[in-house]
Write an enzyme that holds these catalytic residues in place. Structure first.
Site, PDB file in Angstrom:
ATOM      1  CG  HIS A   1      47.228  32.400  36.685  1.00 16.73           C
ATOM      2  ND1 HIS A   1      48.115  32.854  35.734  1.00 16.73           N
ATOM      3  CD2 HIS A   1      46.123  33.171  36.585  1.00 16.73           C
ATOM      4  CE1 HIS A   1      47.552  33.862  35.067  1.00 16.73           C
ATOM      5  NE2 HIS A   1      46.355  34.074  35.567  1.00 16.73           N
TER       6      HIS A   1
ATOM      7  CE  LYS B   1      45.245  30.615  33.597  1.00 17.43           C
ATOM      8  NZ  LYS B   1      43.806  30.752  33.210  1.00 17.43           N
TER       9      LYS B   1
HETATM   10  P1  NAD Z   1      36.122  26.944  38.482  1.00 14.76           P
HETATM   11  O1  NAD Z   1      36.609  25.553  38.174  1.00 14.76           O
HETATM   12  O2  NAD Z   1      36.112  27.398  39.911  1.00 14.76           O
HETATM   13  O3  NAD Z   1      34.626  27.137  37.932  1.00 14.76           O
HETATM   14  C1  NAD Z   1      34.179  26.644  36.705  1.00 14.76           C
HETATM   15  C2  NAD Z   1      32.730  26.220  36.906  1.00 14.76           C
HETATM   16  O4  NAD Z   1      32.183  25.903  35.632  1.00 14.76           O
HETATM   17  C3  NAD Z   1      32.575  24.982  37.803  1.00 14.76           C
HETATM   18  O5  NAD Z   1      31.580  25.195  38.789  1.00 14.76           O
HETATM   19  C4  NAD Z   1      32.148  23.898  36.797  1.00 14.76           C
HETATM   20  O6  NAD Z   1      31.326  22.891  37.392  1.00 14.76           O
HETATM   21  C5  NAD Z   1      31.382  24.755  35.785  1.00 14.76           C
HETATM   22  N1  NAD Z   1      31.174  24.133  34.494  1.00 14.76           N
HETATM   23  C6  NAD Z   1      31.965  23.282  33.796  1.00 14.76           C
HETATM   24  N2  NAD Z   1      31.378  22.939  32.641  1.00 14.76           N
HETATM   25  C7  NAD Z   1      30.181  23.598  32.594  1.00 14.76           C
HETATM   26  C8  NAD Z   1      29.126  23.630  31.662  1.00 14.76           C
HETATM   27  N3  NAD Z   1      29.150  22.906  30.529  1.00 14.76           N
HETATM   28  N4  NAD Z   1      28.048  24.425  31.918  1.00 14.76           N
HETATM   29  C9  NAD Z   1      27.984  25.144  33.050  1.00 14.76           C
HETATM   30  N5  NAD Z   1      28.953  25.116  34.008  1.00 14.76           N
HETATM   31  C10 NAD Z   1      30.041  24.355  33.763  1.00 14.76           C
HETATM   32  O7  NAD Z   1      36.988  27.918  37.569  1.00 14.76           O
HETATM   33  P2  NAD Z   1      37.185  29.508  37.764  1.00 14.76           P
HETATM   34  O8  NAD Z   1      38.428  29.756  38.545  1.00 14.76           O
HETATM   35  O9  NAD Z   1      35.904  30.109  38.187  1.00 14.76           O
HETATM   36  O10 NAD Z   1      37.528  29.923  36.252  1.00 14.76           O
HETATM   37  C11 NAD Z   1      36.585  29.711  35.206  1.00 14.76           C
HETATM   38  C12 NAD Z   1      37.165  30.211  33.908  1.00 14.76           C
HETATM   39  O11 NAD Z   1      37.334  31.644  33.984  1.00 14.76           O
HETATM   40  C13 NAD Z   1      38.550  29.678  33.543  1.00 14.76           C
HETATM   41  O12 NAD Z   1      38.617  29.483  32.147  1.00 14.76           O
HETATM   42  C14 NAD Z   1      39.502  30.793  33.963  1.00 14.76           C
HETATM   43  O13 NAD Z   1      40.713  30.776  33.240  1.00 14.76           O
HETATM   44  C15 NAD Z   1      38.653  31.993  33.587  1.00 14.76           C
HETATM   45  N6  NAD Z   1      38.992  33.252  34.254  1.00 14.76           N
HETATM   46  C16 NAD Z   1      38.899  34.366  33.485  1.00 14.76           C
HETATM   47  C17 NAD Z   1      39.112  35.604  34.041  1.00 14.76           C
HETATM   48  C18 NAD Z   1      38.948  36.817  33.184  1.00 14.76           C
HETATM   49  O14 NAD Z   1      39.159  37.941  33.679  1.00 14.76           O
HETATM   50  N7  NAD Z   1      38.561  36.665  31.922  1.00 14.76           N
HETATM   51  C19 NAD Z   1      39.466  35.723  35.393  1.00 14.76           C
HETATM   52  C20 NAD Z   1      39.557  34.555  36.157  1.00 14.76           C
HETATM   53  C21 NAD Z   1      39.292  33.319  35.577  1.00 14.76           C
END
Ligand code: NAD
Length: 262
Positions: free
Chosen positions: A148, A152
């Site tokens: 990744h 991450k």
């Molecule tokens: P990122 O850091 O770019 O985005 C996360 C966002 O959440 C940020 O803008 C942060 O400020 C916000 N945030 C944090 N705490 C919060 C809260 N209490 N309320 C509202 N917003 C809040 O991360 P990302 O790359 O977008 O990934 C996010 C999550 O999704 C991770 O856990 C990642 O592993 C997961 N993910 C899952 C899949 C899937 O297919 N299920 C795919 C990609 C990423």
């Protein structure tokens, strides 16, 4: 129109969800939620009301579905809040513990409210996991390499761990694993999920990649999936938004929605 709120609206996945939902004819984004620090530092996506208060956002915008791509610590509380207020959570955030998933399951069933959680929304990855569960019945040794991007937070990846757990469940007992006599650096053989060793690579330039390697007498079977762009997750997210409205409990995994359970 299905009204959708997005938690983590300013994150990498949340922004992509806002684009995908806005482009779908039957869906509309009615609110975006993120932390105050993120909201202060960035312009809001066009036409989206941003808030750092989920309860307030739900009461103002009245979404039917909350899509959550935040962090594990926040996703559980967000989903519980959504369920309390009759909003169906679609959770993509990874890293939630089994006890939290159980509590969500109980709450969704008690309130008869649909909820959905998937460690991976990419259809190809869901197929990879499906094929891995079949392979697990015929091979005694397997390892997983997940790769990744370097932002991450959790390791191993939710998909890597779920794939290993499902492989063990599919065969009904642990895999055979060699335990090294010497491990000059602790962790050299990776994490261990009932005999499946999991190796995590984190590098700039990567997006999300998983490789399941089965080893047998004189042969190797490799099943690999690559998400080369975050748009790969969006068709699965849109399916989940539409399907969660038909559920009255928590469903885990896109494979269940797609009828790919073995
Ligand atoms: P990122 O850091 O770019 O985005 C996360 C966002 O959440 C940020 O803008 C942060 O400020 C916000 N945030 C944090 N705490 C919060 C809260 N209490 N309320 C509202 N917003 C809040 O991360 P990302 O790359 O977008 O990934 C996010 C999550 O999704 C991770 O856990 C990642 O592993 C997961 N993910 C899952 C899949 C899937 O297919 N299920 C795919 C990609 C990423």
């Amino acid at each position: 129109m299905i009204a959708v709120a997005v938690a983590g609206a300013l994150g990498r996945m949340g922004s992509e969800v806002i684009r995908a939902v806005s482009a779908a004819e039957d869906l509309e984004v009615v609110a975006g939620v993120d932390v105050p620090a993120a909201i202060g530092g960035q312009p809001a996506p066009a036409g989206i009301a941003l808030s750092s208060d989920l309860k307030q956002a739900i009461s103002d915008a009245k979404p039917q579905v909350l899509v959550d791509f935040t962090v594990a610590e926040a996703a559980f509380a967000n989903a519980m809040t959504a369920l309390e207020l009759g909003v169906r959570p679609v959770i993509g955030t990874t890293g939630m513990g089994p006890e939290q998933v159980q509590r969500l399951e109980a709450r969704a069933s008690e309130t008869k409210t649909g909820a959905f959680l998937a460690p991976n929304f990419a259809l190809g990855a869901v197929l990879m996991m499906y094929f891995a569960r079949i392979g697990a019945r015929y091979f005694d040794s397997a390892e997983i390499i997940e790769l990744h991007h370097d932002q991450k937070i959790d390791a191993p990846s939710g998909t890597g761990l779920k794939t290993a757990q499902d492989m063990v469940a599919s065969r009904g007992h642990p895999f055979e694993t060699n335990v090294p006599d010497k491990e000059p650096l602790p962790g050299g053989r990776g994490a261990n999920c009932d005999g499946v060793r999991l190796h995590s690579v984190r590098l700039p330039g990567l997006v999300a990649h998983h490789e399941v390697i089965f080893g047998g007498q004189g042969q190797i079977l490799t099943i690999r999936h690559d998400s080369t762009d975050r748009t790969s997750f969006m068709p699965g997210v849109l399916i989940a938004i539409r399907e969660v409205l038909k559920l009255d409990r928590l469903v885990v995994g896109l494979d269940t929605l797609l009828g790919l359970r073995v």
